[in-house]
Design an enzyme around this catalytic site. Structure first.
Site, mmCIF file in Angstrom:
data_model
loop_
_atom_site.group_PDB
_atom_site.id
_atom_site.type_symbol
_atom_site.label_atom_id
_atom_site.label_comp_id
_atom_site.label_asym_id
_atom_site.label_seq_id
_atom_site.Cartn_x
_atom_site.Cartn_y
_atom_site.Cartn_z
ATOM 1 N N ILE A 53 47.305 5.172 -7.260
ATOM 2 C CA ILE A 53 47.613 3.926 -6.555
ATOM 3 C C ILE A 53 49.088 3.581 -6.741
ATOM 4 O O ILE A 53 49.786 3.247 -5.783
ATOM 5 C CB ILE A 53 46.694 2.797 -7.042
ATOM 6 C CG1 ILE A 53 45.238 3.124 -6.703
ATOM 7 C CG2 ILE A 53 47.106 1.452 -6.429
ATOM 8 C CD1 ILE A 53 44.219 2.247 -7.405
ATOM 9 N N VAL A 67 42.455 7.778 -13.910
ATOM 10 C CA VAL A 67 43.199 8.555 -12.923
ATOM 11 C C VAL A 67 43.630 7.662 -11.757
ATOM 12 O O VAL A 67 44.747 7.775 -11.245
ATOM 13 C CB VAL A 67 42.362 9.754 -12.407
ATOM 14 C CG1 VAL A 67 43.108 10.511 -11.307
ATOM 15 C CG2 VAL A 67 42.013 10.693 -13.551
ATOM 16 N N CYS A 68 42.745 6.760 -11.346
ATOM 17 C CA CYS A 68 42.988 5.932 -10.150
ATOM 18 C C CYS A 68 44.319 5.181 -10.169
ATOM 19 O O CYS A 68 45.048 5.231 -9.174
ATOM 20 C CB CYS A 68 41.830 4.962 -9.943
ATOM 21 S SG CYS A 68 40.243 5.783 -9.703
ATOM 22 N N PRO A 69 44.678 4.482 -11.252
ATOM 23 C CA PRO A 69 45.941 3.731 -11.177
ATOM 24 C C PRO A 69 47.167 4.626 -11.048
ATOM 25 O O PRO A 69 48.177 4.200 -10.483
ATOM 26 C CB PRO A 69 45.969 2.918 -12.474
ATOM 27 C CG PRO A 69 45.048 3.623 -13.394
ATOM 28 C CD PRO A 69 43.998 4.251 -12.519
#
Length: 179
Positions: free
Chosen positions: A55, A50-52
């Site tokens: 970002i 999920v993070c990328p």
């Protein structure tokens, strides 16, 4: 957890500002963006799923934030070396226009109260901080749910009007006038 009206904690952390090892590392602290609005968004771990997406979405809007005299900082508890490796190896992160900050000792995330109690990683927290270092917006998502950077930009626009803004207000819309 710190919330609206609180002073954003002092910090002095290592950050990754490029994918080139020769120029990748820089320190960031309270004075790095003095006199500007700041958006701090925290994610749990590098090299996850999920993070990328978040970002990269903040990266695509970085010019919009800059147009509003706002500096974006992405933060996790991973080391600056892990940030660099991820940036070098993930196509959506190679050319990020903002610093990936390392809170490896968990000092900033602890001061903000955003560490997951069992996992020990940052929750998906977002803080909008005004030029006086006062927190003006806070949003926290569960580890499994990505946030909406466009909504952060919308809230920033509303905060910068210093007016009463109704639900779903967008930049350029009329503001409310108190009777």
């Amino acid at each position: 957890m710190l919330t609206i009206g609180a002073k954003f904690p002092a910090f002095d952390l290592q950050a990754v500002v490029s994918a080139n090892p020769a120029t990748a590392f820089s320190r960031v602290d309270n004075d790095s963006a003095q006199g500007k609005w700041k958006v701090f968004f925290f994610w749990p771990k590098d090299f996850t799923f999920v993070c990328p997406t978040e970002i990269a979405a903040f990266g695509k809007l970085n010019g919009e934030f800059a147009d509003r005299d706002t500096v974006v900082y992405g933060v996790s508890t991973d080391s600056e070396y892990v940030h660099l490796a991820w940036r070098q190896n993930h196509p959506d992160l190679k050319d990020l226009p903002f610093a990936m900050v390392s809170d490896i000792k968990r000092e900033l995330s602890s001061a903000l109260g955003i560490l997951h109690p069992e996992e020990g990683v940052c929750l998906r927290a977002t803080f909008v901080v005004d030029p006086g270092n006062i927190i003006r917006f806070v949003s926290v998502n569960d580890l499994s749910v990505g946030r909406n950077p466009q909504e952060v930009l919308r809230v920033l626009d509303a905060l910068q009007t210093d007016e009463l803004c109704p639900c779903n207000w967008q930049k350029g819309d009329a503001v409310l006038k108190a009777a």
